[in-house]
Design a protein around this motif. Sequence first.
Motif, short mmCIF file in Angstrom:
data_model
loop_
_atom_site.label_atom_id
_atom_site.label_comp_id
_atom_site.label_asym_id
_atom_site.label_seq_id
_atom_site.Cartn_x
_atom_site.Cartn_y
_atom_site.Cartn_z
N MET A 147 0.85 -1.21 0.00
CA MET A 147 0.00 0.00 0.00
C MET A 147 0.89 1.26 0.00
O MET A 147 1.72 1.43 0.90
N PRO A 148 0.76 2.13 -1.00
CA PRO A 148 1.62 3.32 -1.10
C PRO A 148 1.20 4.42 -0.14
O PRO A 148 0.59 5.44 -0.53
N ILE A 149 1.54 4.26 1.14
CA ILE A 149 1.11 5.20 2.17
C ILE A 149 1.61 6.62 1.89
O ILE A 149 0.86 7.60 2.01
N PHE A 150 2.90 6.74 1.49
CA PHE A 150 3.45 8.07 1.25
C PHE A 150 2.74 8.76 0.08
O PHE A 150 2.48 9.97 0.11
N ALA A 151 2.42 7.99 -0.96
CA ALA A 151 1.69 8.55 -2.11
C ALA A 151 0.31 9.03 -1.68
O ALA A 151 -0.15 10.10 -2.09
N TYR A 152 -0.37 8.25 -0.83
CA TYR A 152 -1.68 8.67 -0.32
C TYR A 152 -1.57 9.95 0.49
O TYR A 152 -2.42 10.84 0.40
N LEU A 153 -0.51 10.04 1.30
CA LEU A 153 -0.31 11.24 2.12
C LEU A 153 -0.08 12.46 1.23
O LEU A 153 -0.62 13.55 1.50
N CYS A 154 0.69 12.29 0.17
CA CYS A 154 0.94 13.39 -0.77
C CYS A 154 -0.36 13.86 -1.42
O CYS A 154 -0.61 15.07 -1.53
N LEU A 155 -1.19 12.93 -1.85
CA LEU A 155 -2.46 13.28 -2.48
C LEU A 155 -3.37 14.00 -1.49
O LEU A 155 -4.04 14.98 -1.85
N ALA A 156 -3.39 13.53 -0.25
CA ALA A 156 -4.22 14.16 0.77
C ALA A 156 -3.77 15.58 1.05
O ALA A 156 -4.59 16.51 1.14
N MET A 157 -2.45 15.79 1.19
CA MET A 157 -1.92 17.13 1.44
C MET A 157 -2.24 18.07 0.29
O MET A 157 -2.60 19.23 0.48
N SER A 158 -2.10 17.57 -0.93
CA SER A 158 -2.38 18.39 -2.11
C SER A 158 -3.82 18.89 -2.12
O SER A 158 -4.07 20.08 -2.32
N MET A 159 -4.76 17.99 -1.89
CA MET A 159 -6.16 18.37 -1.95
C MET A 159 -6.59 19.26 -0.78
O MET A 159 -7.45 20.13 -0.94
N CYS A 160 -5.98 19.09 0.37
CA CYS A 160 -6.28 19.99 1.50
C CYS A 160 -5.82 21.41 1.19
O CYS A 160 -6.50 22.38 1.54
N ALA A 213 -6.76 7.95 -6.95
CA ALA A 213 -6.29 9.28 -6.57
C ALA A 213 -7.45 10.26 -6.51
O ALA A 213 -7.48 11.16 -5.66
N GLY A 214 -8.42 10.07 -7.39
CA GLY A 214 -9.56 10.97 -7.42
C GLY A 214 -10.35 10.97 -6.13
O GLY A 214 -10.98 11.98 -5.77
N LEU A 215 -10.33 9.87 -5.39
CA LEU A 215 -11.05 9.80 -4.12
C LEU A 215 -10.53 10.82 -3.11
O LEU A 215 -11.27 11.32 -2.27
N PHE A 216 -9.24 11.16 -3.21
CA PHE A 216 -8.64 12.09 -2.26
C PHE A 216 -9.10 13.53 -2.49
O PHE A 216 -8.95 14.37 -1.61
N THR A 217 -9.67 13.81 -3.67
CA THR A 217 -10.19 15.16 -3.90
C THR A 217 -11.40 15.43 -3.01
O THR A 217 -11.83 16.56 -2.88
N GLY A 218 -11.95 14.38 -2.40
CA GLY A 218 -13.05 14.57 -1.46
C GLY A 218 -12.63 15.34 -0.22
O GLY A 218 -13.49 15.81 0.55
N LEU A 219 -11.32 15.48 0.00
CA LEU A 219 -10.84 16.26 1.14
C LEU A 219 -10.96 17.76 0.90
O LEU A 219 -10.87 18.55 1.84
N SER A 262 -21.45 10.03 -1.45
CA SER A 262 -21.05 9.44 -2.73
C SER A 262 -19.57 9.07 -2.72
O SER A 262 -19.15 8.08 -3.33
N ILE A 263 -18.77 9.87 -2.01
CA ILE A 263 -17.34 9.59 -1.92
C ILE A 263 -17.11 8.28 -1.17
O ILE A 263 -16.33 7.43 -1.58
N PHE A 264 -17.81 8.13 -0.04
CA PHE A 264 -17.64 6.90 0.73
C PHE A 264 -18.14 5.68 -0.03
O PHE A 264 -17.58 4.59 0.08
#
Length: 289
Positions: A1-14, A244-250, A281-283
């Motif tokens: 599981m690419p945890i760091f990639a998920y963190l990057c996507l989350a930070m970007s969308m926030c 990755a699109g799911l993280f735009t829900g943040l 819808s995101i969930f």
Amino acid sequence: MPIFAYLCLAMSMCMVGSNIGIGKLVLSEIPVFLFAALRFLIASLVLFPGMLLPSFRKGLNKTAWYGLSLQSFFGCFLFSLFMLYGVTYTTATSAGVITSSLPSLIALLAWLWLREKIGVRSLGAIFFAVLGITFLNLQDASSSGNGSILGNALVLGAVFAEALFAVFSRRLSLTVHPWSMAFGVNLVGLLLFLPLAIPQALTFDWGIPSAELWYWVLFYSITASVLSFLFWYRGMSEVPANIAGLFTGLMPVSAALIGLLVLGEVLTTGHVIGMGMVIGSIFLGAKFK
């Protein structure tokens, strides 16, 4: 599981979401085109020193520049144009709710363009996202008139442009360094906005904005055009577009917080219901993953 990639996507969308409200604040004193050009100019200057490193320029050829130009047109030019004008007609909270439809829209475009899989649950997520946006528009129309409908429509256009940007960035992120991609889209964005910004710059009274406002311009430029792009491209290099699109829900979460804490906006019952539908819808889409 690419945890760091998920963190990057989350930070970007926030960062993108929080800047919806900040953009509304800045636009109260600086014209749209001038603000956009300043944003991309500052970002390009910040990123330029990194382009002197050969490792950062890896994969940056004519084909890559074409892809970056498309990304900049949709993700920088059209997104900024629609979003910055949109938030002048609607609230940052409403804009945040509308942008929460991005995960479903990106999943749909990834299915059409990249042939990524989409199933019944994802289709249900798209349906509830549209339903939530429709409810939000009806609520705003009854309380604020047609102005909010125009603003919401512009923000929705920004969402579609951002979805195209996300899909285009997936393929290029596999071969081009995130720093080069961030620099390229900002440079092209500056060139696109410059002809529109020059007339506004010539008539603008540069002494009117306060030092605090210029701070927000600098903050917006670094977070929205430098860090958010670097984080997004880094995450996209490891994660498929529909995930990755799911993280735009943040985005709506951070947008609502800025609307409440910085702009003093009120979260109404209608906003809560609309947000609940779209976040639901995101969930639903995330469960499918």
